[in-house]
Design a protein around this motif. Structure first.
Motif, PDB file in Angstrom:
ATOM      1  N   LEU A 150       0.851  -1.186   0.000  1.00 55.46           N
ATOM      2  CA  LEU A 150       0.000   0.000   0.000  1.00 55.46           C
ATOM      3  C   LEU A 150       0.889   1.239   0.000  1.00 55.46           C
ATOM      4  O   LEU A 150       1.768   1.377   0.855  1.00 55.46           O
ATOM      5  N   SER A 151       0.668   2.122  -0.955  1.00 57.20           N
ATOM      6  CA  SER A 151       1.423   3.374  -1.033  1.00 57.20           C
ATOM      7  C   SER A 151       0.507   4.557  -0.744  1.00 57.20           C
ATOM      8  O   SER A 151      -0.697   4.505  -1.016  1.00 57.20           O
ATOM      9  N   GLY A 152       1.091   5.610  -0.198  1.00 62.02           N
ATOM     10  CA  GLY A 152       0.289   6.787   0.102  1.00 62.02           C
ATOM     11  C   GLY A 152       1.127   8.052   0.182  1.00 62.02           C
ATOM     12  O   GLY A 152       2.365   8.009   0.176  1.00 62.02           O
ATOM     13  N   ARG A 153       0.440   9.155   0.239  1.00 63.44           N
ATOM     14  CA  ARG A 153       1.085  10.462   0.343  1.00 63.44           C
ATOM     15  C   ARG A 153       0.382  11.268   1.438  1.00 63.44           C
ATOM     16  O   ARG A 153      -0.847  11.310   1.496  1.00 63.44           O
ATOM     17  N   ILE A 154       1.180  11.887   2.312  1.00 65.14           N
ATOM     18  CA  ILE A 154       0.665  12.800   3.327  1.00 65.14           C
ATOM     19  C   ILE A 154       1.063  14.213   2.914  1.00 65.14           C
ATOM     20  O   ILE A 154       2.244  14.493   2.710  1.00 65.14           O
ATOM     21  N   THR A 155       0.091  15.095   2.785  1.00 64.58           N
ATOM     22  CA  THR A 155       0.363  16.487   2.432  1.00 64.58           C
ATOM     23  C   THR A 155      -0.084  17.389   3.582  1.00 64.58           C
ATOM     24  O   THR A 155      -1.220  17.278   4.061  1.00 64.58           O
TER      25      THR A 155
END
Length: 397
Positions: A200-205
């Motif tokens: 699972l990949s993700g981005r926190i902005t």
């Protein structure tokens, strides 16, 4: 349909895995380019009696990808061998001992991009299958298919996942699958992959307020806030592993701030991560775990957004004594070693195949995959062919 003037009866004898692998390497099939690799396979498969299709799949925003499906026989048991002819770029060709697309043999090794990952597995299985068919005079009870994509090293959107759906719509039902990825860490016979952790990949902005560095009271710097969130997610282990799987791990792979100025506090900052997770988690429970810890760290002070990327995969474990025992017996008969049943490593197209039939992975030693001077031992290549050949006898016995 021959490639580069070669025919299956000349410089690529159908049952010779070394000649076949060398010819495949000479096809520069850097993802997503076909590079002549699928055409070469068709030129070997069709004369052997396989019915060959080469469907092309598309997806908005991605390049079209050509794939290959070849089948022979009818009915059950239906075995499918899955693999990919696309390869990663070779890097600086001048640093290679031999040209990365030469397929040169030197001191017992066959050099070239894709030798291990995973044209070697394709060459070994094809040689074994053709030898098997010759030994049965072309007749046997069941079906053998090859499902070969050109999109495994790319986005994996126009390859195996769509080719499986296409094959199902064409009426094909599989009883078992082998993926020819390089599964052995040190020596041929070390391990069969019987499952994989999920990915699972993700981005926190984090959203701040842009301003002049000399007037920090008029701005909100998102970078320290992002660091606080990153620290929270890395403060504890996800788990300690399970009976059949290694521990899950979360790794940050990038910190991104779109700011080239020295005197400007940026408006936002982001961090990219990937989680490899075992059977104690699902994508849904991981999303809840992430949100709870980010909310805790953010409180009412940090404005952030969590964006999970498409293309995730759940963990899986294959339960098929018929498939696993037949392959384990073949490995032990050729190498003298009983392989470990492993779930370690990254992900592969087996994550798609598991939804259609039991699937295992077994191929060459993977120590040089994606490296300069990627190479396959000629002895291992012949031994892998012998393993696949014994497996076919057992599976269709």
């Amino acid at each position: 349909m021959a490639t580069k003037g070669m025919s299956s009866s000349a410089s690529t004898p159908a049952a010779d895995p070394v000649a076949l692998l060398s010819a495949l390497i000479r096809c520069p099939s850097v993802t997503p380019a076909e590079g002549g690799a699928l055409a070469l396979l068709e030129s070997v498969l069709a004369p052997a009696g396989f019915r060959v299709s080469r469907p092309v799949f598309s997806e908005a925003g991605t390049p079209d990808v050509e794939n290959l499906f070849a089948t022979i026989g009818s009915g059950s048991p239906h075995l499918v061998f899955a693999g990919h002819t696309d390869v990663v770029p070779p890097g600086d060709a001048a640093r290679w001992r031999h040209d990365p697309f030469s397929g040169a043999v030197d001191e017992g090794f066959l050099f070239g991009r894709g030798a291990v990952d995973m044209k070697g597995g394709i060459a070994a299985f094809l040689a074994a299958a053709i030898d098997f068919l010759g030994g049965r005079n072309g007749t046997f009870k069941g079906s053998i298919s090859l499902l070969i994509t050109g999109d495994e090293e790319g986005p994996s959107l126009n390859g195996t996942v769509k080719l499986l759906d296409w094959a199902a719509r064409e009426g094909h039902r599989f009883d078992g699958a082998i993926v020819g990825e390089p599964t052995n860490p040190k020596a041929l016979g070390d391990a069969i992959k019987v499952g994989r952790r999920g990915s699972l990949s993700g981005r926190i902005t984090v959203f701040g307020r842009q301003g002049h560095v000399a007037y920090p009271d008029l701005a909100i710097n998102p970078i320290p806030q992002l660091v606080k969130l990153v620290r929270r997610l890395t403060a504890e282990a996800l788990d300690d592993g399970s009976e059949r799987f290694d521990p899950s791990n979360l790794e940050f792979v990038g910190l991104d701030v779109d700011n080239t100025a020295w005197n400007v506090i940026p408006a936002e900052a982001s961090a990219r991560f990937n989680i490899r997770f075992n059977d104690q988690w699902t994508v849904e429970t991981l999303e809840a775990w992430l949100a709870a810890r980010l909310d805790e760290a953010a409180g009412n002070e940090i404005a952030y957004e969590l964006d999970l990327q498409p293309g995730w995969s759940q963990s899986f474990l294959t339960h098929s004594p018929e498939l696993i025992d037949a392959l384990s017996d073949a490995v032990e008969a050729v190498t003298g070693r009983r392989p470990e049943l492993s779930t370690s490593g990254g992900t592969s197209d087996a994550r798609f195949i598991k939804d259609y039939c039991p699937v295992v992975e077994f191929g060459l030693v993977g120590q040089t995959m994606h490296q300069i001077d990627e190479r396959a031992s000629v002895d291992d290549l012949r031994a892998l062919t012998a393993i696949y050949r014994r497996f076919l006898d057992r599976w269709f016995g």
